[in-house]
Each structure stands twice: as structure tokens, then as C-alpha cells.
Design a protein around this motif. Sequence first.
Motif, short mmCIF file in Angstrom:
data_model
loop_
_atom_site.label_atom_id
_atom_site.label_comp_id
_atom_site.label_asym_id
_atom_site.label_seq_id
_atom_site.Cartn_x
_atom_site.Cartn_y
_atom_site.Cartn_z
N UNK A 172 1.22 -0.89 -0.18
CA UNK A 172 0.45 -0.25 -0.47
C UNK A 172 1.04 1.08 0.13
N UNK A 173 0.74 2.37 -0.97
CA UNK A 173 1.21 3.35 -1.05
C UNK A 173 2.82 3.08 -1.22
N UNK A 174 3.98 4.45 0.29
CA UNK A 174 4.85 3.60 -0.11
C UNK A 174 4.95 3.23 1.68
N UNK A 175 4.43 2.24 1.81
CA UNK A 175 5.00 1.00 2.72
C UNK A 175 6.39 0.42 3.16
N UNK A 176 6.46 0.20 1.84
CA UNK A 176 7.74 -1.13 1.23
C UNK A 176 9.16 -0.37 2.44
#
Length: 515
Positions: A172-176
Amino acid sequence: MLRRSLLVTAGLGVAGPALLAACAAPRVRTASHSTVDATDLALLNRLTWGVDTAALAALNRLSRRDYLQAQLHPDAGARLPAGAQAQIDASPLRQKPMLASVAEMAQSRRDADGLADDNAKKAAQQAYQQAMNRLSRDAATEMLLRALYSPHQLQEQLSWFWFNHFNVHQYKSNLRAMVGDYQDQLRSRALGKFRGLLIASATHAAMIRYLDNEQNAANRINENFAREVMELHTLGVDGGYSQKDVQELARVLTGLGLNFSDNSPKLKPAQQALYVRQGATEFNPARHDAGEKLVLGVKVPAGGGWDEVIAQLTRLARHPSTARHISTKLAVCFAADVPLPALVDRMSRAFAASDGDIAVTLQAMFDAPEFAPSLARKFKDPVHYVVSAVRLAYDGRPILNTAPMLGWLNRLGEGPYNRQTPDGYPMTEAAWSGSGQMGTRFEIARVIGSGSAGLFRPEGANAVDAPAFPQLSNAPYHAVLAPTLGERTRAALDGAASPQEWNALLLSSPEFMFR
């Protein structure tokens, strides 16, 4: 021959034999471990990610009680073996804080999206995705290295447990770019007070973004985060709250959002004193519903701001329903798919009396008469299976490449940070014991048993994995394993045509599927 033997072993039944739980169990003397027995093995397989000689040696130096205390109260200064620690220290994830990584990735994405040439834009966008994938892969690598080699095995199991409990999905989005720091925050509190875990999760950028609370503002309520905090993180679905309570808690959580810039919002003078910034997490009073609220039958005075958020999370952490919900989930993970009510009652009382102390709650579980009969009867989820197999087969040798392990976990459906829904991965046998799952486990057992997994060569290298070949039948603790194996498993092992086949049969055996 190997496939036929695997199928024979797989047909021995779905329930592994119970290991002796009585302290008077006969002890086996080996060259390295003079007083280990089947009970030790059963206990270690529950307290650790899987038995190896280091764990057996540590237990042999201590009484079972002292070993358990060392696991419940780990030494904060202890480090991993040099090879594993060096990999973690050298990881790009450790070279800069989360805020800097997020900012760097955001700029990289803006630069890629701003390119006019389509081919250049596509290449830059692919490079961005690869860099983001590397951040989450580095976090997963660290998790696996700690699970494999940390002397604080219970803490590492709980780190996985708490991430799963307070689950976020990496894609999700930039959760990495956030999961590594989020994992660190939960690990450091894994054996502390539940209140600290809940607040750390609820105020972390990963959770705020994952459950959309940055969109939750006065007169524009988003209930997503509040609902999951009550249903999954604290009270439980039957915890005695109503839809109105969800709405009121959502009002409490308004204004709790994110700010990855260097700038603070422009606020009225009366609001400036209420503004809070902790890293990327921001409490913006201009977005907060400052009115009076009613949560779980108790009035929340108007104008509380950030302190109101912390106070209501604390109330939820100390609620009797939370004590039962968290105790039940811990018991499911560490004792039985359907824990006995008496066990959950003991744990709930310990949780409440200790203000949510996780070590105290687990101590109550381990001391309970209902716990010992559960040993060797808890089916391994994929992460426990893969980590325990590598720990047993390679026995302390620091691997250089976790990519094969991550690939196996993704094939088995339990990849780190990859559960899309906030409920986390299930911890029950029914979720992981299907025929497809077992077939994949047998394939993994064969690869590990043959020494061809590629764990001991750097990622991308083509060198032969010669140092990795495991010889489990010659392991110094084989005498400890032998009494725990059923007659038909021992017969299958006796019929193995090669050491590689012997290894694969052991790692495929019904007994090895349980902890």
C-alpha cells in the motif's frame, strides 16, 4: 525412491506424537549435550523458531526455569553471531533513518514521473519500484536472520507475532520504505507492556497510512482505523463495543496524520500549543474534532488533543476485553488452535494484574497445567516451518542469501509484510495443512536436504553451494531427535537411499510439521 518415501511419510497422519511433558522424562547423553531429553526438545521447539545445537547447549547450561526466564527477560546488549550481525549492520536499511528513506524514495518517484521521454520514464519508474522492493526485502532479511540466529528466540517469535497482530501491507502506497522501522518499534517492545505496543503501532507512519487515518479529520470522519483498533488490536470483535463507539473513537483520532516535509502547518495561536510532531507522525489540532465525546460509556472532555488520543488508547489497552482478546491470540500462537478456557482465564488475569505485561502473561501461560500437554501438537505455519528447517539443517552456519527462504514463504502464502487485510495471517492448522501446502513443503524439504538451496552464496552468484550440505543423520543431537520420531518415520529414514534423501524425509515427516 525419494518421492515414494515422502508420500509414505506424509501418510503417517496429521497429528504428530506428543513429546514427554513430565520433568521426569528420561534424558539422553550426547557428546555435546549431556542432559537433554525429549521434554527439552519439545520446550525448545515452542520457545524458539526451531531446535539447533546452540539452543540445546544454552538449555543444557541452565535449568528449564532459568532458560525460560532468560527468554522472557532478554539481555538488551546481546548480539547475533558475527556473520549474521555483520550482514544486518551492512544492510542499506541500517544506513539511514526511515524519514530519510521515505524522502529519498519520494524524490526518486517525482523525478521519474517528471521525465518527458516515455522510455526513460518507464526505466526510472522500474528503478524506483526495485529500490522500494529492496527496502522491504532488507527488512525481511533482517527478520529472518534474527529468527535464525538470535539467542533471544522468544523475543523474535513475538516480534513476528506483533507485526502480524498489528498488520500492515507493504504494497500500500510507500509502506515498503516503512516496514523495517515499524518492525523495529514492535521488536523493541515485544516483551513489554501492551500499552506501549499499541501506542507505538497506532502512532507509527506505517499504521496511520495503511488504515487511512491521515484522511480522518473533523467534519470528514474516516472510521477505518478506529474500527480495526477496537476489533483487531484491542477489544476483539465480541469485546462489547458498538458502532457508535467506533464513530466516537474515530473522532478522538482525528488530526492524527503524517507529515514527511520539513514544514509545519500554519496554525492559529491557540492551536500551536496543541501541535505535536514525532518523526513523520503529526497531530494537527486544526484537523482534530475538539468536541466532547463518549467512548465506551465514558465522557471524553473537549479540547484534549494529542493527550486525548494517548488516553483513549491507554483505556483500550487496559480494558478487560483486551486482556481476554490478547491472551487468546497469544494462546493460539503458543499453545493450541482452540486454547482451553482455563488457560485463557489464567493469562487474562495475569495480563490485567500486571497492566498488560507480556512477559508476565506468557509466564502464566507457561506455568499453567494446560500448557505442557500442548507441546509438539501445534502445527507450524509456513514461517515456523521454513525457519525451523533451516535452523535444524544448517545449525548456526550464517547464510549469505535469504532470497530462497523468502521465495519459499511467498509460495507458501505467508510472505513477510504481504498480508493485504489488517487481520494478519492465521495461526491455525486448517489454514496451512492443505494438500497443496504440504506438497510445497515436501519440495522445500528436498531442496534444503540436498544442500542446493543457494543459501550460502551471495544473491546472484553461481558458485556451488558446497559448504551448505547438511547431514542431519550425523548431527550431534540426532540422539535427541530419535526418541521423538514415530515407528513408521524411523522405518522410512532407515530405508533412505542417500543422506540427501534422509534429510528430506526428516524435514517432510509428520513430527517435523509440529512444534
